[in-house]
Design an enzyme around this catalytic site. Structure first.
Site, PDB file in Angstrom:
ATOM      1  N   CYS A 124       0.841  -1.191   0.000  1.00  0.00           N
ATOM      2  CA  CYS A 124       0.000   0.000   0.000  1.00  0.00           C
ATOM      3  C   CYS A 124       0.878   1.243   0.000  1.00  0.00           C
ATOM      4  O   CYS A 124       1.949   1.264   0.595  1.00  0.00           O
ATOM      5  CB  CYS A 124      -0.944   0.077   1.203  1.00  0.00           C
ATOM      6  SG  CYS A 124      -2.058  -1.307   1.327  1.00  0.00           S
ATOM      7  N   ARG A 150       3.576  -0.036  -5.073  1.00  0.00           N
ATOM      8  CA  ARG A 150       3.386  -0.619  -3.744  1.00  0.00           C
ATOM      9  C   ARG A 150       2.076  -1.404  -3.631  1.00  0.00           C
ATOM     10  O   ARG A 150       1.828  -2.055  -2.616  1.00  0.00           O
ATOM     11  CB  ARG A 150       3.399   0.480  -2.676  1.00  0.00           C
ATOM     12  CG  ARG A 150       4.688   1.257  -2.617  1.00  0.00           C
ATOM     13  CD  ARG A 150       4.620   2.336  -1.562  1.00  0.00           C
ATOM     14  NE  ARG A 150       4.605   1.785  -0.228  1.00  0.00           N
ATOM     15  CZ  ARG A 150       5.665   1.538   0.510  1.00  0.00           C
ATOM     16  NH1 ARG A 150       6.862   1.811   0.029  1.00  0.00           N
ATOM     17  NH2 ARG A 150       5.566   1.041   1.713  1.00  0.00           N
ATOM     18  N   TRP A 172      -2.810  -2.639  -1.651  1.00  0.00           N
ATOM     19  CA  TRP A 172      -2.473  -4.039  -1.882  1.00  0.00           C
ATOM     20  C   TRP A 172      -3.245  -4.796  -0.809  1.00  0.00           C
ATOM     21  O   TRP A 172      -2.930  -4.687   0.381  1.00  0.00           O
ATOM     22  CB  TRP A 172      -0.968  -4.261  -1.758  1.00  0.00           C
ATOM     23  CG  TRP A 172      -0.543  -5.651  -2.139  1.00  0.00           C
ATOM     24  CD1 TRP A 172      -0.303  -6.109  -3.403  1.00  0.00           C
ATOM     25  CD2 TRP A 172      -0.301  -6.753  -1.263  1.00  0.00           C
ATOM     26  NE1 TRP A 172       0.061  -7.431  -3.359  1.00  0.00           N
ATOM     27  CE2 TRP A 172       0.074  -7.852  -2.062  1.00  0.00           C
ATOM     28  CE3 TRP A 172      -0.369  -6.928   0.115  1.00  0.00           C
ATOM     29  CZ2 TRP A 172       0.383  -9.096  -1.524  1.00  0.00           C
ATOM     30  CZ3 TRP A 172      -0.059  -8.172   0.656  1.00  0.00           C
ATOM     31  CH2 TRP A 172       0.317  -9.237  -0.170  1.00  0.00           C
ATOM     32  N   ASN A 228      -1.321   1.942   5.666  1.00  0.00           N
ATOM     33  CA  ASN A 228      -0.457   0.923   5.066  1.00  0.00           C
ATOM     34  C   ASN A 228      -0.120  -0.074   6.164  1.00  0.00           C
ATOM     35  O   ASN A 228       0.300   0.338   7.239  1.00  0.00           O
ATOM     36  CB  ASN A 228       0.823   1.606   4.540  1.00  0.00           C
ATOM     37  CG  ASN A 228       1.890   0.606   4.141  1.00  0.00           C
ATOM     38  OD1 ASN A 228       1.593  -0.520   3.756  1.00  0.00           O
ATOM     39  ND2 ASN A 228       3.146   1.012   4.239  1.00  0.00           N
ATOM     40  N   GLY A 229      -0.319  -1.377   5.899  1.00  0.00           N
ATOM     41  CA  GLY A 229       0.074  -2.363   6.910  1.00  0.00           C
ATOM     42  C   GLY A 229      -1.123  -3.091   7.483  1.00  0.00           C
ATOM     43  O   GLY A 229      -2.186  -3.159   6.863  1.00  0.00           O
ATOM     44  N   GLU A 263      17.165 -16.937  -9.632  1.00  0.00           N
ATOM     45  CA  GLU A 263      16.721 -15.576  -9.932  1.00  0.00           C
ATOM     46  C   GLU A 263      16.062 -15.517 -11.325  1.00  0.00           C
ATOM     47  O   GLU A 263      15.060 -14.825 -11.509  1.00  0.00           O
ATOM     48  CB  GLU A 263      17.926 -14.627  -9.833  1.00  0.00           C
ATOM     49  CG  GLU A 263      17.659 -13.175 -10.183  1.00  0.00           C
ATOM     50  CD  GLU A 263      16.628 -12.470  -9.296  1.00  0.00           C
ATOM     51  OE1 GLU A 263      16.191 -13.049  -8.292  1.00  0.00           O
ATOM     52  OE2 GLU A 263      16.229 -11.345  -9.662  1.00  0.00           O
ATOM     53  N   LYS A 313      12.232 -14.310 -11.993  1.00  0.00           N
ATOM     54  CA  LYS A 313      11.855 -13.246 -12.948  1.00  0.00           C
ATOM     55  C   LYS A 313      10.761 -13.741 -13.880  1.00  0.00           C
ATOM     56  O   LYS A 313       9.793 -13.047 -14.130  1.00  0.00           O
ATOM     57  CB  LYS A 313      13.057 -12.783 -13.795  1.00  0.00           C
ATOM     58  CG  LYS A 313      14.161 -12.043 -13.074  1.00  0.00           C
ATOM     59  CD  LYS A 313      13.794 -10.653 -12.631  1.00  0.00           C
ATOM     60  CE  LYS A 313      13.187 -10.641 -11.262  1.00  0.00           C
ATOM     61  NZ  LYS A 313      13.939 -10.342 -10.120  1.00  0.00           N
ATOM     62  N   GLU A 362       7.401 -14.141 -11.982  1.00  0.00           N
ATOM     63  CA  GLU A 362       6.822 -12.852 -11.579  1.00  0.00           C
ATOM     64  C   GLU A 362       6.138 -12.118 -12.712  1.00  0.00           C
ATOM     65  O   GLU A 362       5.063 -11.564 -12.532  1.00  0.00           O
ATOM     66  CB  GLU A 362       7.933 -11.895 -11.131  1.00  0.00           C
ATOM     67  CG  GLU A 362       8.475 -12.068  -9.790  1.00  0.00           C
ATOM     68  CD  GLU A 362       9.414 -10.937  -9.472  1.00  0.00           C
ATOM     69  OE1 GLU A 362       9.049 -10.092  -8.665  1.00  0.00           O
ATOM     70  OE2 GLU A 362      10.542 -10.893 -10.024  1.00  0.00           O
ATOM     71  N   HIS A 384      17.249 -36.346  -8.841  1.00  0.00           N
ATOM     72  CA  HIS A 384      16.560 -36.816  -7.629  1.00  0.00           C
ATOM     73  C   HIS A 384      15.083 -36.426  -7.632  1.00  0.00           C
ATOM     74  O   HIS A 384      14.439 -36.473  -6.594  1.00  0.00           O
ATOM     75  CB  HIS A 384      17.265 -36.260  -6.391  1.00  0.00           C
ATOM     76  CG  HIS A 384      18.687 -36.714  -6.288  1.00  0.00           C
ATOM     77  ND1 HIS A 384      19.031 -38.012  -5.995  1.00  0.00           N
ATOM     78  CD2 HIS A 384      19.852 -36.056  -6.509  1.00  0.00           C
ATOM     79  CE1 HIS A 384      20.353 -38.144  -6.008  1.00  0.00           C
ATOM     80  NE2 HIS A 384      20.871 -36.960  -6.321  1.00  0.00           N
ATOM     81  N   LYS A 440       5.976  -4.013  -4.678  1.00  0.00           N
ATOM     82  CA  LYS A 440       7.429  -3.830  -4.647  1.00  0.00           C
ATOM     83  C   LYS A 440       7.982  -3.984  -3.232  1.00  0.00           C
ATOM     84  O   LYS A 440       9.046  -4.537  -3.032  1.00  0.00           O
ATOM     85  CB  LYS A 440       7.763  -2.439  -5.201  1.00  0.00           C
ATOM     86  CG  LYS A 440       9.244  -2.103  -5.222  1.00  0.00           C
ATOM     87  CD  LYS A 440       9.865  -2.579  -6.499  1.00  0.00           C
ATOM     88  CE  LYS A 440      11.363  -2.368  -6.535  1.00  0.00           C
ATOM     89  NZ  LYS A 440      11.991  -3.402  -7.368  1.00  0.00           N
TER      90      LYS A 440
HETATM   91  O1  M6R Z   1      13.110  -4.900  -0.598  1.00  0.00           O
HETATM   92  P1  M6R Z   1      13.637  -6.305  -0.442  1.00  0.00           P
HETATM   93  O2  M6R Z   1      14.926  -6.522  -1.143  1.00  0.00           O
HETATM   94  O3  M6R Z   1      13.706  -6.733   0.980  1.00  0.00           O
HETATM   95  O4  M6R Z   1      12.540  -7.205  -1.149  1.00  0.00           O
HETATM   96  C1  M6R Z   1      12.612  -8.596  -1.094  1.00  0.00           C
HETATM   97  C2  M6R Z   1      11.700  -9.229  -2.117  1.00  0.00           C
HETATM   98  O5  M6R Z   1      10.370  -8.874  -1.893  1.00  0.00           O
HETATM   99  C3  M6R Z   1      12.063  -8.813  -3.539  1.00  0.00           C
HETATM  100  O6  M6R Z   1      13.404  -9.086  -3.804  1.00  0.00           O
HETATM  101  C4  M6R Z   1      11.188  -9.534  -4.572  1.00  0.00           C
HETATM  102  O7  M6R Z   1      11.453 -10.894  -4.561  1.00  0.00           O
HETATM  103  C5  M6R Z   1      11.453  -8.915  -5.942  1.00  0.00           C
HETATM  104  N1  M6R Z   1      10.347  -8.113  -6.339  1.00  0.00           N
HETATM  105  C6  M6R Z   1      11.700  -9.901  -6.993  1.00  0.00           C
HETATM  106  O8  M6R Z   1      11.886  -9.308  -8.239  1.00  0.00           O
END
Ligand code: M6R
Length: 619
Positions: A2, A27, A81, A107-108, A492, A496, A499, A515, A614
């Site tokens: 949020c 956010r 969010w 927020n939260g 990673e 990507k 996501e 395995h 984010k």
């Molecule tokens: O702000 P942070 O690095 O703590 O965030 C951690 C994850 O939420 C963040 O890396 C998330 O996995 C990314 N959006 C991935 O692209």
């Protein structure tokens, strides 16, 4: 999660809020809303879905919101969010009390909202949403019976449990917003005759780069010409102003079709900035007093905690610190670590990696370790973020603002910081020959220009990633494989793809494939293998053969000059040569671009993928 923004000043507030929310949409984008105050009247508009729906709704209901006698100059806005309550207009913020005199954006999470809601309902409050946040508006209204808005917010704050930040306004207080912070970020933007209050700086960066950080457990009252901070018991607090060196341009797309693409292209500059002054000495790394180096000198063990992409950077850090500094290193996902009753204490250095500096699980893991006597180092991209306050030392990644939800440039900068820390540790512990140290520092310094050439080559409609997207963009499943530092690259890459393209994918240690996951393969499966030069490349090649024996389609990321790889893959993407330990910084780029090209070919919203945010300030 949020985004909240508030404004008091002289300017018409409506568009200021909408522009601010645009900068905060990363956010959360389930719904959005604004409330503006003019002549003792609060007008509110809320809309489900992307911010544009709110903009359209505001436009439609223009007479209701914009100008009554004179334009409103006080207001609050929110982009949601969803946590508690479905995505619908009733659950969108701002929320309000029964008399519609107090409006709040939150927020939260309010953990004790049910108990409070029952109590307030017994006293006659009428709730209109399923959210936890609404309780704050009613609670403030309840406390207004015994004081003004500032006092009512203070009393309400003391009743609340959870982790949140909020901003409240009252219809009879035309030039006042009151905010409070428990864990989730809240920042004051200071202008001439105006103040902003927001979850993140980009919300007001267009107007001012002068900020005051609201600390955890503090309340703040903003008026056009003043900011007043206080503790929950009412004690006033003095707070300095900080001038940030960010500009608005960084928050715009700069000609690219998405923030993610822009940020992929910014990677060479970002890493150059991250290593710049830290690698001026040819035979070592200097942090120039950024943090107390006794932290590294006295470390008996390193524990890295992080989430998501940052966790993958931590995995690379472990390999580098183990190899170069011969240091025992553990890496854990912060949300697991914090509930694992870990054995941690004096002598341990816990490194919390968090781009935002606000991730709830990472902060909790860092705090837990600190409480048990460990020394905590934060690696973050955001100045003044909570991680910088909850740690004994900070190393900044200097990637600049990252808006795309999928982390790209912040990842490679985190990896670069891992290398810098590993090299400094190695130097302090005398575990690397000076020549090797110098060679690694030299190769690290080469990465910005190598990265630049690589991105140039891979980019564009004719690029290899577009070809792969054309061929595999409709496939149902991808497997990613790697060994050693190639494994975090695979993890990673798969993250990507998941996501932004929503294609199910898995990443595995190549040696583990037999395995279990090998059962997933058939002649249709694309398998992306990180096969850059390394001491374990032969093993990776054997795994590629196992994949091909099942008829699957191997796409290998390999080091330029290694011609043999072509015999074991249907397709090879070449990345420039560098030290094998540094290869992840280059090898991740094609995977970012493949994910990008596939998501693009599927017509998806790349900067704001579904269900994500984010900054994850809830656990
Ligand atoms: O702000 P942070 O690095 O703590 O965030 C951690 C994850 O939420 C963040 O890396 C998330 O996995 C990314 N959006 C991935 O692209």
């Amino acid at each position: 999660m949020c985004g909240i923004v508030g404004y008091v000043g002289q300017r018409p507030v409506q568009n200021l809020l909408l522009h601010g929310l645009q900068q905060l949409e990363y956010r959360g984008y389930d719904s959005a809303g604004v409330s503006v105050l003019s002549d003792g009247d609060i007008r509110s508009v809320r809309a489900v879905g992307k911010l544009q729906n709110l903009v359209d709704a505001v436009e439609e209901r223009q007479p209701a919101v914009a100008t009554i006698e004179r334009p409103a100059t006080t207001g609050i806005g929110h982009t949601r969010w969803a946590t508690h309550g479905r995505v619908n207009e009733e659950n969108a913020h701002p929320h309000f009390d029964t008399a519609d005199s107090v409006h709040v954006v939150v927020n939260g999470i309010v953990e004790n909202y049910l108990a409070l809601k029952n109590r307030l309902q017994d006293m006659g409050a009428e709730f209109t949403s399923e959210t936890d946040a609404e309780v704050i508006a009613h609670l403030i209204a309840h406390h207004l019976a015994t004081g003004d808005l500032v006092e009512a917010v203070r009393l309400a704050y003391n009743d609340l449990e959870g982790h949140f930040s909020f901003v409240a306004m009252h219809k009879d207080e035309p030039e006042l917003l009151v905010g409070a912070r428990l864990e989730c970020p809240l920042i004051v933007g200071v202008g001439d005759g105006e103040r902003f209050l927001a979850s993140a700086v980009p919300a007001f960066l267009e107007h001012t780069n002068r900020v005051q950080f609201v600390e955890n457990g503090e309340l703040v009252a903003i008026r056009p010409d003043s900011t007043t901070f206080m503790l929950p018991d009412g004690t006033p607090v003095e707070r300095e102003e900080t001038q940030l060196d960010w500009d608005q341009e960084t928050a715009q797309k700069g000609g690219f079709e998405t923030f993610m693409l822009k940020e992929i292209h910014e990677q060479p500059d970002a890493i150059a900035e991250t290593i710049a002054d830290r690698t001026v000495r040819e035979t070592g790394v200097d942090f120039g007093g950024e943090f107390d180096e006794d932290i590294l000198r006295n470390a008996k063990r390193i524990v890295i905690v992080a989430c998501g992409t940052s966790y993958h950077a931590g995995l690379i850090g472990r390999y580098a610190m183990t190899e170069w500094a011969r240091m025992p290193v553990a890496v854990d996902i912060a949300s697991e670590y914090r509930y694992s009753n870990p054995v941690v204490g004096p002598g341990d250095v816990v490194i919390g990696i968090t781009q935002s500096g606000e991730t709830a699980d990472t902060l909790a893991a860092m705090r837990l370790a600190q409480e048990q006597g460990a020394t905590v180092l934060a690696v973050t991209n955001i100045m003044g973020s909570q991680a910088t306050r909850d740690s004994d030392g900070v190393v900044y990644t200097r990637a600049g603002l990252e808006v795309g939800v999928a982390a790209t440039k912040t990842f490679i900068c985190q990896v670069a910081v891992m290398y810098l820390l590993a090299l400094r540790l190695a130097e302090l512990r005398g575990t690397l020959e000076p020549e090797r140290l110098a060679s690694l520092v030299g190769q690290l310094k080469q990465l910005p220009s190598t990265l630049s050439e690589l991105i140039e080559r891979l980019d564009g409609a004719e690029g290899q990633s577009t070809g792969i997207a054309d061929k595999h963009g409709r496939d149902n499943f991808f497997l990613f494989l790697g060994r050693h530092v190639g494994l975090p690259v695979a993890l990673e890459g798969a993250l990507k793809l998941k996501e932004i393209s929503y294609i199910p994918s898995d990443a595995y240690a190549a040696g583990e494939m037999k395995h279990g996951p090998i059962a997933l393969l058939d002649e249709k499966t694309p398998v992306i293998v990180c096969a850059t030069d390394s001491p374990v490349l032969d093993k990776v090649v054997s795994n590629m053969q196992e994949v091909r024996a099942r008829g699957a389609h191997v796409i290998a990321v390999a080091t330029e000059g290694n011609l043999d790889i072509g015999e074991h893959a249907e397709e090879v993407i070449r990345v420039p040569k560098t030290d094998w330990m540094l290869q992840p910084i280059l090898a991740i780029v094609p995977l970012q671009m493949i994910a990008y090209a596939i998501a693009r070919s599927r017509g998806l919203d790349i900067d704001q993928p579904r269900n994500l945010a984010k900054t994850v300030t809830v656990e």
